[in-house]
Write a protein that holds these residues in place. Sequence first.
Motif, mmCIF file in Angstrom:
data_model
loop_
_atom_site.group_PDB
_atom_site.id
_atom_site.type_symbol
_atom_site.label_atom_id
_atom_site.label_comp_id
_atom_site.label_asym_id
_atom_site.label_seq_id
_atom_site.Cartn_x
_atom_site.Cartn_y
_atom_site.Cartn_z
ATOM 1 N N GLU A 66 -40.021 9.941 -28.602
ATOM 2 C CA GLU A 66 -38.907 9.224 -29.223
ATOM 3 C C GLU A 66 -39.211 8.900 -30.683
ATOM 4 O O GLU A 66 -38.335 9.016 -31.554
ATOM 5 C CB GLU A 66 -38.611 7.944 -28.448
ATOM 6 N N GLU B 223 -34.246 -1.749 -28.903
ATOM 7 C CA GLU B 223 -34.196 -0.426 -28.269
ATOM 8 C C GLU B 223 -32.768 0.084 -28.206
ATOM 9 O O GLU B 223 -32.502 1.270 -28.436
ATOM 10 C CB GLU B 223 -34.792 -0.517 -26.858
ATOM 11 N N GLN C 184 -48.479 4.690 -34.460
ATOM 12 C CA GLN C 184 -47.871 4.445 -33.158
ATOM 13 C C GLN C 184 -48.239 5.550 -32.167
ATOM 14 O O GLN C 184 -48.448 5.294 -30.981
ATOM 15 C CB GLN C 184 -46.354 4.354 -33.304
ATOM 16 N N ARG D 107 -42.347 7.448 -25.208
ATOM 17 C CA ARG D 107 -42.161 6.725 -26.469
ATOM 18 C C ARG D 107 -42.674 7.504 -27.674
ATOM 19 O O ARG D 107 -42.111 7.394 -28.765
ATOM 20 C CB ARG D 107 -42.826 5.357 -26.394
ATOM 21 N N ASN D 108 -43.723 8.302 -27.512
ATOM 22 C CA ASN D 108 -44.213 9.076 -28.647
ATOM 23 C C ASN D 108 -43.214 10.158 -29.052
ATOM 24 O O ASN D 108 -42.981 10.403 -30.237
ATOM 25 C CB ASN D 108 -45.559 9.707 -28.304
ATOM 26 N N GLU E 248 -42.714 8.466 -19.604
ATOM 27 C CA GLU E 248 -42.044 7.277 -19.064
ATOM 28 C C GLU E 248 -40.983 7.611 -18.032
ATOM 29 O O GLU E 248 -40.536 6.720 -17.305
ATOM 30 C CB GLU E 248 -41.425 6.475 -20.221
#
Length: 340
Positions: A46, A9, A113, A43-44, A199
């Motif tokens: 990103e 990360e 993803q 996260r999506n 998040e």
Amino acid sequence: MDRRSGRSEGRRRNWRGAALAGGMGLLAACERGPQSALHPAGRNAEAILDLTLLLVAGGAVIFLFVMALAGYAVIARPERFPGSRAWIIGGGVVFPIVTLTALQVYEFAVARQLSDTGGMEPLRVEVTGYMWWWEVRYPGVGEGGEVLRTANRLVIPAGRPVEVVVTAADVIHSFWVPSLGGKMDMIPGHENRLILVGERPGTYRGQCAEYCGAQHALMAFDVVVEPPDRFEEWLAGERRPAAEPAGPQQAAGRDAFLRAGCGSCHTVRGTPANGAAGPDLTHVGGRGALAAGTLPNTPEALAGWITGSQHIKPENRMPSFPILGGDDLHAIAVWLESLE
């Protein structure tokens, strides 16, 4: 998070920061804000940003290389730049096939993803696009398992995948929250799905991304990401019917609201108002804005919207009510503002 995933990360964030600083300086001013694809909060988002930066950086490198070759071919003497079949096969066939295939494989991985819930049970939220507002439904979470309805505002728990099922009631719309995920078309008679994962708690602005008529630009919504315990508190509050009027002015506003026939289009749970043509107003006072982001949520704005909705947002489905007296209008606005 284990050490290996932490290092991965960190490398990814360093790479993203370097790409933004070195190759996208002109976009730096857009990096922050409640509706910025360059400021991911999940996260999506990103993953989409990483893919975007890769494509932009790769395209820039290829463009500079091709322009350098073109410049050399123009400036140099022909004998210094002899053409050959190798250039045609290598540069015109092999290079595009290898590059585009690698990008396609990476894009497929990103798409996979984006639909991954990480083994967690997603929260289901149903969103329907209207001209020009958003109906939001939480099925199975109300008292007795019924559907909770709200409008122009999604509240979701931080860290939990949310399956957003989208459709449209009239024309094609497009659901887009750039800080949390990609776009998804909303098509009448058809359901599409996307996964959102927030998040970082906060409020993120969404927008219709498909031209849908005269007031397309005034069709925004908020996605509020709350810590899980705060989200459960919000759900508990939404399950409750509208609060009883706290004083004579609010009681007069409720009575004027029902007398004017507003309940034929709007629902206010706990009152005889049970219309379904317009937004549910049971907790309208707790929303951040009115008319899909058009006005601030204040009693003055509410009164202005009631009397002049067709002036503020022409051709929307709510008629203006200029016939209401000043006392009734003010009382209705005060009562609606109290419904949090």
